[in-house]
Write a protein that holds these residues in place. Structure first.
Motif, PDB file in Angstrom:
ATOM      1  N   UNK A 168       0.828  -1.206   0.000  1.00 11.70           N
ATOM      2  CA  UNK A 168       0.000   0.000   0.000  1.00 11.70           C
ATOM      3  C   UNK A 168       0.869   1.266   0.000  1.00 11.70           C
ATOM      4  N   UNK A 169       1.962   1.254   0.733  1.00 11.67           N
ATOM      5  CA  UNK A 169       2.873   2.402   0.738  1.00 11.67           C
ATOM      6  C   UNK A 169       3.495   2.611  -0.642  1.00 11.67           C
ATOM      7  N   UNK A 170       3.878   1.515  -1.290  1.00 13.00           N
ATOM      8  CA  UNK A 170       4.441   1.627  -2.641  1.00 13.00           C
ATOM      9  C   UNK A 170       3.412   2.205  -3.609  1.00 13.00           C
ATOM     10  N   UNK A 187      11.704  13.923  -7.240  1.00 14.16           N
ATOM     11  CA  UNK A 187      12.848  13.031  -7.009  1.00 14.16           C
ATOM     12  C   UNK A 187      12.620  12.168  -5.774  1.00 14.16           C
ATOM     13  N   UNK A 188      12.057  12.761  -4.717  1.00 18.56           N
ATOM     14  CA  UNK A 188      11.793  12.006  -3.487  1.00 18.56           C
ATOM     15  C   UNK A 188      10.841  10.848  -3.756  1.00 18.56           C
ATOM     16  N   UNK A 189       9.744  11.132  -4.466  1.00 18.93           N
ATOM     17  CA  UNK A 189       8.758  10.070  -4.711  1.00 18.93           C
ATOM     18  C   UNK A 189       9.298   9.018  -5.678  1.00 18.93           C
ATOM     19  N   UNK A 190      10.138   9.417  -6.613  1.00 21.01           N
ATOM     20  CA  UNK A 190      10.746   8.432  -7.503  1.00 21.01           C
ATOM     21  C   UNK A 190      11.636   7.473  -6.712  1.00 21.01           C
ATOM     22  N   UNK A 192      11.542   6.944  -3.468  1.00 22.94           N
ATOM     23  CA  UNK A 192      10.730   6.231  -2.487  1.00 22.94           C
ATOM     24  C   UNK A 192       9.930   5.104  -3.132  1.00 22.94           C
ATOM     25  N   UNK A 193       9.419   5.333  -4.345  1.00 20.37           N
ATOM     26  CA  UNK A 193       8.629   4.298  -5.013  1.00 20.37           C
ATOM     27  C   UNK A 193       9.485   3.071  -5.324  1.00 20.37           C
ATOM     28  N   UNK A 194      10.682   3.290  -5.880  1.00 20.89           N
ATOM     29  CA  UNK A 194      11.564   2.162  -6.196  1.00 20.89           C
ATOM     30  C   UNK A 194      11.927   1.404  -4.923  1.00 20.89           C
TER      31      UNK A 194
END
Length: 507
Positions: A168-170, A187-190, A192-194
């Protein structure tokens, strides 16, 4: 930090871990030390990235770094349990508590608004929800599930919760990417997603396993735990914010606006889910938690609505002030600062407008050009301040004979003035011109340097035309100007009428 140095460090840690596993006979304790070092390096990298940013994004990086610190604390406690099993009797929370609480700062990083609108009050609300969520996790662990802690035995329900929460976090971080965040936040979300996607894969229970699969078990697959945190570390050091996304974030579609403004509800949903878990074993406590979380969300929504209404009122006031400022600027751009009369620009616009009206209605249009006699001598004798005062008083005097609608006096340039007289024939224009000349003389402004009189005087040239398609306002100006020069050549302090050719006026 250079790309080569980062990848060299990653390769070195993985190689050392692999060698340690081979030499030690695949020891879980030694393997856990390497995973712990990698987690700490990721936390340090996030804190370092935080120091290079500002505003809400810096707070998000701090949240991620705090989450990794919590995970490292849990891993440390797990390691201590492996080395010193007797410590378990003093640890009432257990490492699983920190592993579950780890997700709370990550969710805060994802759910908080990416705008600078988060006031101290909103931060306090989010912090209260975070503490509330920690309490619910503690209740779920200690009151609902007495745990048996070991490297191989855990609670199956909590393991499923952990894996589901990771996915769910991903997904939530991926949704935030669709909200078109600005450069650093993108950049943070990129990153964080990986990281979260990798984390979710490793955290998902496989083959009925009841343990948190990120914990080392002394096998070579433990290297994946190293790689997980090293990927995050590398992203913090190497991923550069895209400056082009800064301008792209200014314009948002409806979907992006919904995601951006609705993201804070994610944390409320998480607290509701925790309350529902607690309610299975402690109904009253769980229902109370759900009610409190809904109350907090309603309070937050009311604050946002209040802030929105305040912003709307502020915007309305700003628009009103802008209209007033534009009106004042327009007034300044069309009026002479010294005399307050319309300036040459306004005069040209008004003459063009009255010319078209006279042409349409087939009515006469008269123009007067007034020149202050011997004005240069007045400036030389009394100084420019006296000259400015003289022009200001003359401007007021020239307006007194103008009584009909549409008649205006303007500063034509220097010591020259002009008057537009719509629907006035040459006889009427002569009367107004004489009234203006007399009004200037009646001011009795002393002018000892004048060759005409002891007081300031003015010469006036008047012209009247019946506009046709073959004539233009320039013809009228030229005629009035010629009459003015005849008045000055004839001794000044007089009115002269233009001698128009019969062909210039067609009835």
């Amino acid at each position: 930090m250079t790309r080569r140095r980062v990848f060299s460090g990653i390769g070195l840690l993985l190689a050392l871990h692999a060698i340690a596993l081979f030499v030690s006979g695949q020891s879980p304790r030694l393997s856990l030390v390497f995973v712990l070092v990698c987690a700490i390096s990721a936390a340090v990298a996030c804190y370092a990235r935080s120091t290079g940013t500002s505003g809400p994004v810096r707070r998000k990086w701090d949240f991620v770094a705090s989450a990794l610190s919590l995970w490292a604390i849990g891993a440390t406690m797990f390691l201590l349990r492996l080395v010193l099993p007797w410590l378990a009797q003093f640890d009432k929370l257990g490492p699983e508590f920190y592993f579950l609480v780890y997700g709370i700062p990550v969710l805060l990083a994802i759910s908080t608004s990416n705008e600078g609108r988060d006031t101290v009050l909103f931060v306090l609300i989010d912090s209260f929800q975070a503490v509330f969520a920690v309490i619910l996790v503690y209740i779920e662990l200690t009151l609902s599930h007495p745990l048996a802690y070991s490297s191989n035995i855990g609670n199956p329900n909590l393991s499923i919760i952990y894996g589901t929460g990771a996915w769910l976090l991903a997904g939530a971080s991926l949704l935030r990417l669709f909200a078109r965040p600005h450069s650093e936040e993108k950049a943070l979300y990129q990153i964080l997603f990986v990281y979260l996607l990798f984390f979710a894969v490793l955290a998902t229970p496989l083959r009925g396993s009841c343990v948190f699969n990120l914990l080392p078990i002394g096998q070579y697959r433990d290297l994946l735990g190293d790689l997980l945190f090293l990927v995050l570390t590398a992203g913090c050091w190497l991923v550069v914010a895209d400056p082009e996304s800064e301008s792209a974030a200014i314009e948002m579609n409806s979907f992006a606006l919904v995601l951006n403004n609705g993201s804070p509800i994610l944390f409320t949903l998480a607290v509701l889910a925790l309350g529902a878990l607690v309610a299975r074993h402690h109904f009253e406590l769980g229902i109370s938690a759900i009610a409190l979380s809904l109350l907090i969300y309603c309070f937050r929504a009311a604050l946002l609505q209040s802030a929105y209404m305040h912003a709307q009122h502020a915007l309305t006031r700003s628009q009103h002030a802008l209209r007033e400022a534009n009106s004042r600027l327009k007034q300044l751009s069309l009026h002479d600062a010294l005399t307050g009369l319309p300036n040459r620009r306004q005069f040209d616009q008004s003459l063009e407008l009255e010319w078209k009206r006279a042409l349409r209605n087939r009515r006469p249009l008269s123009l007067l050009i007034i020149d202050v006699d011997c004005f240069k001598a007045l400036n030389d004798l009394y100084g420019h301040p006296a000259g400015d005062e003289c022009l200001s008083r003359i401007a007021s005097a020239l307006q007194s004979p103008l009584r009909r609608a549409g008649e205006i006096a303007a500063r034509y340039g220097g010591e020259e003035f002009a008057a537009i007289l719509p629907d006035v024939d040459l006889i009427g224009a002569a009367k107004v011109a004489e009234a203006m000349r007399s009004a200037v003389l009646s001011l009795q402004i002393l002018h000892e340097g004048s060759t005409v009189d002891r007081f300031v005087t003015a010469s006036v040239g008047a012209a009247t035309m019946l506009p046709t398609s073959d004539t233009s306002p320039e013809n009228l100006i030229a005629a009035a100007d010629e009459a003015l020069y005849r008045a000055k050549r004839s001794g000044r302090n007089r009115v002269e009428l233009a001698e128009l050719h019969p062909a210039a006026i067609q009835r």
